[in-house]
Scaffold this active site. Sequence first.
Site, short mmCIF file in Angstrom:
data_model
loop_
_atom_site.label_atom_id
_atom_site.label_comp_id
_atom_site.label_asym_id
_atom_site.label_seq_id
_atom_site.Cartn_x
_atom_site.Cartn_y
_atom_site.Cartn_z
N ASN A 122 -24.35 -10.35 -66.40
CA ASN A 122 -24.13 -11.53 -65.81
C ASN A 122 -22.50 -11.99 -65.71
O ASN A 122 -22.17 -11.90 -64.50
CB ASN A 122 -24.78 -12.70 -66.55
CG ASN A 122 -26.35 -12.15 -66.68
OD1 ASN A 122 -26.73 -11.47 -65.83
ND2 ASN A 122 -26.74 -12.57 -67.70
N SER A 161 -33.44 -15.76 -74.91
CA SER A 161 -34.44 -15.73 -75.95
C SER A 161 -34.09 -16.15 -77.27
O SER A 161 -34.88 -16.81 -78.04
CB SER A 161 -35.11 -14.13 -75.92
OG SER A 161 -34.08 -13.18 -75.99
N VAL A 162 -33.16 -15.70 -77.68
CA VAL A 162 -32.63 -16.07 -78.97
C VAL A 162 -32.35 -17.53 -79.22
O VAL A 162 -32.55 -18.32 -80.35
CB VAL A 162 -31.29 -15.29 -79.46
CG1 VAL A 162 -30.96 -15.68 -80.93
CG2 VAL A 162 -31.62 -13.92 -79.69
N GLY A 199 -19.48 -19.60 -70.09
CA GLY A 199 -18.74 -20.44 -70.78
C GLY A 199 -18.45 -20.02 -72.10
O GLY A 199 -17.99 -20.68 -72.99
N GLU A 257 -23.72 -26.39 -72.34
CA GLU A 257 -23.45 -26.10 -71.02
C GLU A 257 -24.63 -26.20 -70.32
O GLU A 257 -24.78 -26.83 -69.26
CB GLU A 257 -22.87 -24.64 -70.98
CG GLU A 257 -22.43 -24.10 -69.59
CD GLU A 257 -21.95 -22.66 -69.81
OE1 GLU A 257 -20.87 -22.48 -70.25
OE2 GLU A 257 -22.82 -21.84 -69.34
N LYS A 266 -33.08 -1.00 -76.29
CA LYS A 266 -33.43 0.29 -75.76
C LYS A 266 -34.34 1.07 -77.01
O LYS A 266 -34.21 2.30 -77.06
CB LYS A 266 -32.55 1.19 -75.03
CG LYS A 266 -31.57 0.67 -74.02
CD LYS A 266 -32.28 0.66 -72.53
CE LYS A 266 -31.54 -0.18 -71.63
NZ LYS A 266 -32.41 -0.66 -70.36
N GLY A 315 -26.28 -20.78 -76.16
CA GLY A 315 -26.31 -20.23 -75.13
C GLY A 315 -27.82 -20.12 -74.48
O GLY A 315 -28.65 -20.91 -75.21
N VAL A 316 -27.92 -19.33 -73.47
CA VAL A 316 -29.38 -19.41 -72.85
C VAL A 316 -30.13 -18.10 -73.11
O VAL A 316 -29.49 -17.26 -73.41
CB VAL A 316 -29.03 -19.50 -71.39
CG1 VAL A 316 -30.57 -19.49 -70.45
CG2 VAL A 316 -28.30 -20.83 -70.80
#
Lengths: 505, 505
Positions: A381, A269-270, A385, A291, A405, A266-267
């Site tokens: 968002n 920071s992690v 995918g 993706e 938070k 995925g996209v």
Amino acid sequence: MEKIISEKIRNKAFLDKIVSAEEAASWIQDGMNLGMSGFTLFGEPKEFPRALSERGKKEKFKVNVYTGASLGPAADQAMAEAGIVNLRVPYQANPVMRKKINDGEMYYIDQHLSHMAEEIRKGTLGKIDYAIIEAAAITEDGLIIPTGSVGNSPIFVEKAENVIIEVNLTAPKAYEGIHDIYIQKDQGERGEIPIYNVSDRIGEIGIRVDPDKVRGVILSEQPDIPSPLFEPNEETQAIADHLIDFLNKEVEEGRLPISLAPLQSGVGSVANAVLKNMKDAQFRDVEVHSEVLQDGIFDLIDAGIVKFATGTALSLSKKRVDSLAEDLEKYKDKIMFRPQEISNNPEVIRRLGVISFNTALEVDIYGNVNSTHVSGTHIMNGIGGSGDFARNARITIFVTPSLAKGGKISAIVPFVSHIDHTEHDVDVIITEQGYADLRGLPPVKRAEKIIEIAHPTYRPQLRAYFEEAKAKVGGQTPHILEKAFSFHTNLKEKGTMLFEEEKVK
Amino acid sequence: MEKIISEKIRNKAFLDKIVSAEEAASWIQDGMNLGMSGFTLFGEPKEFPRALSERGKKEKFKVNVYTGASLGPAADQAMAEAGIVNLRVPYQANPVMRKKINDGEMYYIDQHLSHMAEEIRKGTLGKIDYAIIEAAAITEDGLIIPTGSVGNSPIFVEKAENVIIEVNLTAPKAYEGIHDIYIQKDQGERGEIPIYNVSDRIGEIGIRVDPDKVRGVILSEQPDIPSPLFEPNEETQAIADHLIDFLNKEVEEGRLPISLAPLQSGVGSVANAVLKNMKDAQFRDVEVHSEVLQDGIFDLIDAGIVKFATGTALSLSKKRVDSLAEDLEKYKDKIMFRPQEISNNPEVIRRLGVISFNTALEVDIYGNVNSTHVSGTHIMNGIGGSGDFARNARITIFVTPSLAKGGKISAIVPFVSHIDHTEHDVDVIITEQGYADLRGLPPVKRAEKIIEIAHPTYRPQLRAYFEEAKAKVGGQTPHILEKAFSFHTNLKEKGTMLFEEEKVK
């Protein structure tokens, strides 16, 4: 300038169609369906949506905007601000547009990214009146060369009544040759997708278009839009460490080779931290079937760890955007971009046995995952995918920091407030506290593992819920429905998911 | 008798291995993993589980039981009663076993049926110690001819350390030739599944087995087990009518031809009513690419409406079981049974563009579907293949009567208490009140349509929830989490989901 244009638009028939963005925007009528290129801010038309939004400030009309995935400020944000979008499909990530959606001022359909092309074929979203596609070039024989994403552009071009091509004069020449455009026929008439290895090339280098459908060609000099680069922090670093530990264990126990299996990441920071970590890991000759290709993938190619990477779009930081032309030349034989229907297709993901990792918003004690809706109601968002990969992957991993938070929110809850991925599709969950390997476990044993990777502050609350549910209700997935959302309602009422702050501490 | 045996077991090597069921059962040790044939009561070994259960009454041991899908009384029920099952995967439907699971006396993993073979390959469920497979015959060259289901038998046989074959002497000879056994290689090493038309034959007529692994052959004379035949009632008839109306509209509007698209139908009373109704509908030359073939399919073949049907298992009423031998001869060139990994494979379902309809337990206002868990906690049967089809179908339909328990339960609720199929995967919902075509609609418009097909008694409550959620919370999928399960908690407290019985009436 003229030289650049003739190098970019090499087919004379298209040169005659050059119009201003304003003129092209004037063709659009109220209620039309627009299919735009663009995915994670890359490869979207910039001049056309700007001109359309300008027009929208003076004139009252609305359009439906279909894309690959998220567009940037010049498109999604400008169109949202102008109030010209009725319906947006299948993904968005712009804060201004998101607010409009959550305020009920425009509609949004959240869709599996691999499904969008099928919906266009089936006509459930209506016909495409205009396809608006950013191009790096138009070749001698009239192929549209996409820029930094392919997304749904091929199906939009095929099905649109009219096509507008926005040629980006600043797009690196090296975009030519890194795309692999393959279009499926209708269901029932198609063959297999002949990808058997990540690097198999199955299509053409550009999108074939009927020149008669091309109503206009717009020129643009807008550069690609960089994405923020998330530097790892202690938390994302810990998650990345656990993920590498998990993969190491798979290798040690003989379930994966040192080259792993094709990776999807995925996209964010992690993902970025994981990719960074992989540089020091033992893996070699890794392939990426993903993706989105981020900075980290290129760094891993540089480090000799990744040998080939495919996706449907780029998502690059400022640094990598600046060196894009050079990089595309350098990585030309190591990267490839396909339509999202192909990159995300269940057939290919399952055949290759992709290892998938994506970010979760919240996870429940049985492993159901919410990727999209804050408090079950407000979209962030979109599912993107993640469903295409999660359902079909060899190993499906979701990652999330255990807290959000500043500790007021636990990412692990009794019952997720929205479900995008069911317990049937989730193999491993990772927080900075560790990883929960859920494979081969029934729900009550999954819960034990998942509670262990919740933040220690929240473990007693989760454990209490789980024990009470087992004792009072029982069943395959014990729950107390009256208290299932107690974490969420406590947050709403008291500003924290923690029931009794003092006592628990 | 000897003649029958030599006709059934035509390879001498196997004749030498005949043992009693009791002896075979004695080989099983505590903690072993057993892979059994069987799916919707068809094609399961009967003598072996009986003998194993008998042994379990005298001796303390537990095994893990993996199958295609549900086994009948002689297997799932007997083993559950004997208390010898530790873990059951991936589906069950026996009331006795279900109670044990919900009481926490044994474990159960609910799994997409197409995923099971991959899990066996990956080893997440451990190695298969024994495969126990019912056979109609063993051929000269040592192929195991399955009986009325294929399920996961091929992968169990391939991966098992030992194989026990239970030859059913009463099995019709005509089983030979109606199976199409195709086994995939490991992920990353496999090619496409070469099915491009429903009737494409891609494999062998039986399961290839290494004779050295076959430790024993058991003889059985237990007949196949009939399933109850649900005669249509007013409610299921109305649902069936709406479904036919929906399909008619698709044909009228040119989205489907008169031959429709390959059909998948769930099992049960509604499916049966639909199939009955199709006899009088306009559709012709219909193909069926399903999981289970029921009585209705054969009636439609008789009526000249269905021209070919494939699945992984039979599920027949007493009447059809009685005429099975004759029927298999008659329909031999019109039916075919494949491994469930193939019948339910996303690759094939999506390529063919299957129309899928399955039964929902409850549905929420945004179209999320619960197929499995009563009140979110107690498992009924399992997700089965519904997810394999729902995610990948051309049109995904879920059907349910709008009421249950004499009106005390509404099948349409604000928030489903368990999610098996997310809003992303559900196109059409049908109750006896009508159909809700959700395609191309954002969540708030989906809710409008779904509330309209709730029972009129419950519409005001649903409408009130939806309006309050929109007004007070808003978002992409408005919800009031405090009240999301109010229907369920009201049912628990007051015995009905109806808030104020008098007032609403």
